[in-house]
Design a protein around this motif. Sequence first.
Motif, PDB file in Angstrom:
ATOM      1  N   ASN A 142      -3.405   1.372  13.228  1.00  0.00           N
ATOM      2  CA  ASN A 142      -3.678   2.410  13.541  1.00  0.00           C
ATOM      3  C   ASN A 142      -2.612   3.485  13.151  1.00  0.00           C
ATOM      4  O   ASN A 142      -2.465   4.615  13.839  1.00  0.00           O
ATOM      5  CB  ASN A 142      -3.695   2.734  15.271  1.00  0.00           C
ATOM      6  CG  ASN A 142      -5.062   1.979  15.898  1.00  0.00           C
ATOM      7  OD1 ASN A 142      -6.102   2.051  15.016  1.00  0.00           O
ATOM      8  ND2 ASN A 142      -5.034   0.953  16.602  1.00  0.00           N
ATOM      9  N   ASP A 143      -1.318   2.932  12.569  1.00  0.00           N
ATOM     10  CA  ASP A 143      -0.279   3.654  12.166  1.00  0.00           C
ATOM     11  C   ASP A 143      -0.278   4.761  11.276  1.00  0.00           C
ATOM     12  O   ASP A 143       0.217   5.981  11.570  1.00  0.00           O
ATOM     13  CB  ASP A 143       0.834   2.513  11.988  1.00  0.00           C
ATOM     14  CG  ASP A 143       1.242   1.505  12.855  1.00  0.00           C
ATOM     15  OD1 ASP A 143       0.948   1.847  14.017  1.00  0.00           O
ATOM     16  OD2 ASP A 143       1.433   0.413  12.591  1.00  0.00           O
ATOM     17  N   LEU A 144      -1.107   4.479  10.324  1.00  0.00           N
ATOM     18  CA  LEU A 144      -1.401   5.439   9.059  1.00  0.00           C
ATOM     19  C   LEU A 144      -2.666   5.565   8.922  1.00  0.00           C
ATOM     20  O   LEU A 144      -3.681   4.660   8.798  1.00  0.00           O
ATOM     21  CB  LEU A 144      -0.567   5.116   7.941  1.00  0.00           C
ATOM     22  CG  LEU A 144       0.822   4.940   8.140  1.00  0.00           C
ATOM     23  CD1 LEU A 144       1.404   4.260   6.845  1.00  0.00           C
ATOM     24  CD2 LEU A 144       1.257   6.472   7.938  1.00  0.00           C
ATOM     25  N   HIS A 145      -3.060   6.913   8.558  1.00  0.00           N
ATOM     26  CA  HIS A 145      -4.619   7.230   8.128  1.00  0.00           C
ATOM     27  C   HIS A 145      -4.593   7.444   6.984  1.00  0.00           C
ATOM     28  O   HIS A 145      -4.036   8.247   6.239  1.00  0.00           O
ATOM     29  CB  HIS A 145      -5.147   8.468   9.002  1.00  0.00           C
ATOM     30  CG  HIS A 145      -6.446   8.838   9.034  1.00  0.00           C
ATOM     31  ND1 HIS A 145      -7.053   9.322   7.812  1.00  0.00           N
ATOM     32  CD2 HIS A 145      -7.398   8.544   9.796  1.00  0.00           C
ATOM     33  CE1 HIS A 145      -8.402   9.246   7.855  1.00  0.00           C
ATOM     34  NE2 HIS A 145      -8.645   8.920   9.117  1.00  0.00           N
ATOM     35  N   PRO A 146      -5.267   6.329   5.963  1.00  0.00           N
ATOM     36  CA  PRO A 146      -5.317   6.290   4.748  1.00  0.00           C
ATOM     37  C   PRO A 146      -5.722   7.769   3.896  1.00  0.00           C
ATOM     38  O   PRO A 146      -5.355   8.205   3.015  1.00  0.00           O
ATOM     39  CB  PRO A 146      -6.147   5.155   4.197  1.00  0.00           C
ATOM     40  CG  PRO A 146      -6.713   4.747   5.427  1.00  0.00           C
ATOM     41  CD  PRO A 146      -6.135   5.312   6.293  1.00  0.00           C
ATOM     42  N   ALA A 147      -6.947   8.426   4.464  1.00  0.00           N
ATOM     43  CA  ALA A 147      -7.533   9.517   3.868  1.00  0.00           C
ATOM     44  C   ALA A 147      -6.723  10.697   4.069  1.00  0.00           C
ATOM     45  O   ALA A 147      -6.548  11.335   2.991  1.00  0.00           O
ATOM     46  CB  ALA A 147      -8.817   9.609   4.383  1.00  0.00           C
ATOM     47  N   ARG A 148      -6.119  10.663   5.283  1.00  0.00           N
ATOM     48  CA  ARG A 148      -4.915  11.902   5.364  1.00  0.00           C
ATOM     49  C   ARG A 148      -3.838  11.859   4.879  1.00  0.00           C
ATOM     50  O   ARG A 148      -3.157  12.863   4.252  1.00  0.00           O
ATOM     51  CB  ARG A 148      -4.700  11.909   6.850  1.00  0.00           C
ATOM     52  CG  ARG A 148      -3.996  13.284   7.308  1.00  0.00           C
ATOM     53  CD  ARG A 148      -4.186  13.472   8.819  1.00  0.00           C
ATOM     54  NE  ARG A 148      -3.997  12.328   9.697  1.00  0.00           N
ATOM     55  CZ  ARG A 148      -4.748  11.723  10.691  1.00  0.00           C
ATOM     56  NH1 ARG A 148      -5.917  11.940  10.729  1.00  0.00           N
ATOM     57  NH2 ARG A 148      -4.081  10.788  11.282  1.00  0.00           N
ATOM     58  N   VAL A 162       0.981  -1.391  -0.115  1.00  0.00           N
ATOM     59  CA  VAL A 162       0.211  -0.217  -0.023  1.00  0.00           C
ATOM     60  C   VAL A 162       0.932   1.329  -0.107  1.00  0.00           C
ATOM     61  O   VAL A 162       0.495   2.055  -0.610  1.00  0.00           O
ATOM     62  CB  VAL A 162      -0.887   0.020   1.350  1.00  0.00           C
ATOM     63  CG1 VAL A 162      -1.730   1.162   1.349  1.00  0.00           C
ATOM     64  CG2 VAL A 162      -1.996  -1.170   1.066  1.00  0.00           C
ATOM     65  N   THR A 163       1.903   1.427   0.848  1.00  0.00           N
ATOM     66  CA  THR A 163       2.719   2.439   0.950  1.00  0.00           C
ATOM     67  C   THR A 163       3.602   2.571  -0.462  1.00  0.00           C
ATOM     68  O   THR A 163       3.918   3.859  -0.869  1.00  0.00           O
ATOM     69  CB  THR A 163       3.624   2.266   2.232  1.00  0.00           C
ATOM     70  OG1 THR A 163       4.469   1.159   2.138  1.00  0.00           O
ATOM     71  CG2 THR A 163       2.872   2.450   3.304  1.00  0.00           C
ATOM     72  N   ALA A 164       3.963   1.399  -1.169  1.00  0.00           N
ATOM     73  CA  ALA A 164       4.708   1.457  -2.207  1.00  0.00           C
ATOM     74  C   ALA A 164       3.818   1.942  -3.388  1.00  0.00           C
ATOM     75  O   ALA A 164       4.565   3.038  -4.194  1.00  0.00           O
ATOM     76  CB  ALA A 164       5.246   0.159  -2.609  1.00  0.00           C
ATOM     77  N   VAL A 194     -10.015  -3.541   3.358  1.00  0.00           N
ATOM     78  CA  VAL A 194      -8.823  -4.250   3.421  1.00  0.00           C
ATOM     79  C   VAL A 194      -7.611  -3.356   3.591  1.00  0.00           C
ATOM     80  O   VAL A 194      -6.475  -3.693   4.508  1.00  0.00           O
ATOM     81  CB  VAL A 194      -8.417  -5.210   2.319  1.00  0.00           C
ATOM     82  CG1 VAL A 194      -7.277  -5.970   2.477  1.00  0.00           C
ATOM     83  CG2 VAL A 194      -9.781  -5.865   2.058  1.00  0.00           C
ATOM     84  N   VAL A 195      -7.241  -2.036   3.184  1.00  0.00           N
ATOM     85  CA  VAL A 195      -6.281  -1.353   3.316  1.00  0.00           C
ATOM     86  C   VAL A 195      -6.160  -0.929   4.704  1.00  0.00           C
ATOM     87  O   VAL A 195      -5.312  -0.788   5.277  1.00  0.00           O
ATOM     88  CB  VAL A 195      -6.406  -0.368   2.253  1.00  0.00           C
ATOM     89  CG1 VAL A 195      -5.552   1.045   2.531  1.00  0.00           C
ATOM     90  CG2 VAL A 195      -6.359  -0.548   0.788  1.00  0.00           C
ATOM     91  N   GLU A 196      -7.542  -0.362   5.222  1.00  0.00           N
ATOM     92  CA  GLU A 196      -7.298   0.354   6.474  1.00  0.00           C
ATOM     93  C   GLU A 196      -7.013  -0.885   7.396  1.00  0.00           C
ATOM     94  O   GLU A 196      -6.276  -0.697   8.571  1.00  0.00           O
ATOM     95  CB  GLU A 196      -8.947   0.585   6.725  1.00  0.00           C
ATOM     96  CG  GLU A 196      -9.289   1.736   6.157  1.00  0.00           C
ATOM     97  CD  GLU A 196     -11.081   1.982   5.892  1.00  0.00           C
ATOM     98  OE1 GLU A 196     -11.244   2.883   5.354  1.00  0.00           O
ATOM     99  OE2 GLU A 196     -11.496   0.978   6.631  1.00  0.00           O
ATOM    100  N   GLN A 197      -7.123  -2.187   7.335  1.00  0.00           N
ATOM    101  CA  GLN A 197      -6.752  -3.213   8.560  1.00  0.00           C
ATOM    102  C   GLN A 197      -5.574  -3.406   8.177  1.00  0.00           C
ATOM    103  O   GLN A 197      -4.745  -3.625   9.119  1.00  0.00           O
ATOM    104  CB  GLN A 197      -7.728  -4.586   8.022  1.00  0.00           C
ATOM    105  CG  GLN A 197      -7.350  -5.670   8.531  1.00  0.00           C
ATOM    106  CD  GLN A 197      -8.081  -6.967   8.363  1.00  0.00           C
ATOM    107  OE1 GLN A 197      -8.129  -7.333   7.421  1.00  0.00           O
ATOM    108  NE2 GLN A 197      -8.713  -7.506   9.450  1.00  0.00           N
ATOM    109  N   ALA A 198      -4.801  -3.232   7.257  1.00  0.00           N
ATOM    110  CA  ALA A 198      -3.370  -3.564   6.665  1.00  0.00           C
ATOM    111  C   ALA A 198      -2.527  -2.324   7.611  1.00  0.00           C
ATOM    112  O   ALA A 198      -1.607  -2.730   8.077  1.00  0.00           O
ATOM    113  CB  ALA A 198      -3.064  -3.701   5.354  1.00  0.00           C
TER     114      ALA A 198
END
Length: 412
Positions: free
Chosen positions: A80-86, A46-48, A73-77
């Motif tokens: 709490n470390d990274l907020h995907p929307a932000r 996801v981060t890549a 699935v992305v949110e679960q991966a």
Amino acid sequence: MQRLSSHQLLQELRGVKDLLIVQDLDGVCMQLVQDPLNRRIDASYVTAAAQFGDSFAVLTNGEHEGRRGVNRVVEQALGNDLHPARNGLYLPGLAAGGVQLQNRYGQVSNPGVSEAEIAFLTAAPHRMEELLRRGLSYLLPEFSPDQLTQLAHTAVLDTQMSPTVNLNGVFAQIPDDVVRQQALQGLLQQLMGELLTEAVQQGLAGSFFLHVAPNLGCDADGLERLKPAVAGDVGTTDIQFMLSGSLKEAGLLVLLNQYMACHYGEVPFGEEFNVRIAPNNQTDLLKLVQDRIPAERMPLLVGVGDTVTSNRADDDSGWLRGGSDRGFLTLLQTLGTWSGRANRVVLVDSSHGEVDRPSLSHPFLAGITDANDPLQLNVLMLGGPDQYITWFQQLAKVHSSTIANKSQSGLN
């Protein structure tokens, strides 16, 4: 055909600034599982993906949103470390075959879809479950009513824009029983046909079609053919009830339109262009690109999928070629031939998961391609999603470095 290794492709793409990767999801960056609610995705993938910026987009028959969407699935991966929307870590691109558009921040739209169509899709899963439960009682008489109810409930995927019946869980109850697996496929086709008829009766003629996965291409009427179960390959596992126009090859043009807007400030196909108003065949889609985009402005395209099929016809008259990724990969390849770019097709081996699929390790790629197949598979990822994710991370580093150097050169 001389194929490339994954390392050779990595070197080939090194330094390419005008790159666009168009990638399927299930079976490519996630292992195939019997229950899609159990899908898992690697946080490092996801981060890549985010490192590619506008040079990466997904093109999937799955969905972004809803409880079954890839966003969950992305949110679960990420936990709490990274907020995907932000942080812009949702996977951008098209879902539901092209009618669900999302950016990196999780903003979703459904261009070209009416409220009446959405209402029918919302009610469809309950109707699918009802019809399937009735049919299973005849084909699986040894199961109790409660068991049949649970099997039907699990098999119906209540996705928002493309409700689906997935037979993997039912097939698992009768392993190696090819006769009944084929009967289940026939039942599935029949009940989805009933749903189409009900849509017509509600004034929605032409709004929907059935996507068969995997399939054996289309018949003379343009309907996708079932791939019958055989020993070692269950064939068709899903039929999706999809909005008309939800074709990945049309989605490829929507993504290309977006790419041109980002890189040239132009939208060659128009601001309102979407899959529902796009041409519905390869010839017209190709012509639209040729008419609207100069060949020298075409990006280098890399298409990544896992579902391509090829099986000899029963009457030995030729090959039945299909698969949900075949259309967009073929168009991508044709665009490269026209524009003079070395567009590449990457196929990932999805036989490593919980679903019986032909393997890329077969010396002749039986069930996948054939000697006369016009679709050329440039790179085979025999190691499945694990190999692809490793390669994808390597390319992300190379590409982000290329873009950084390009930006620095611009400043200088």
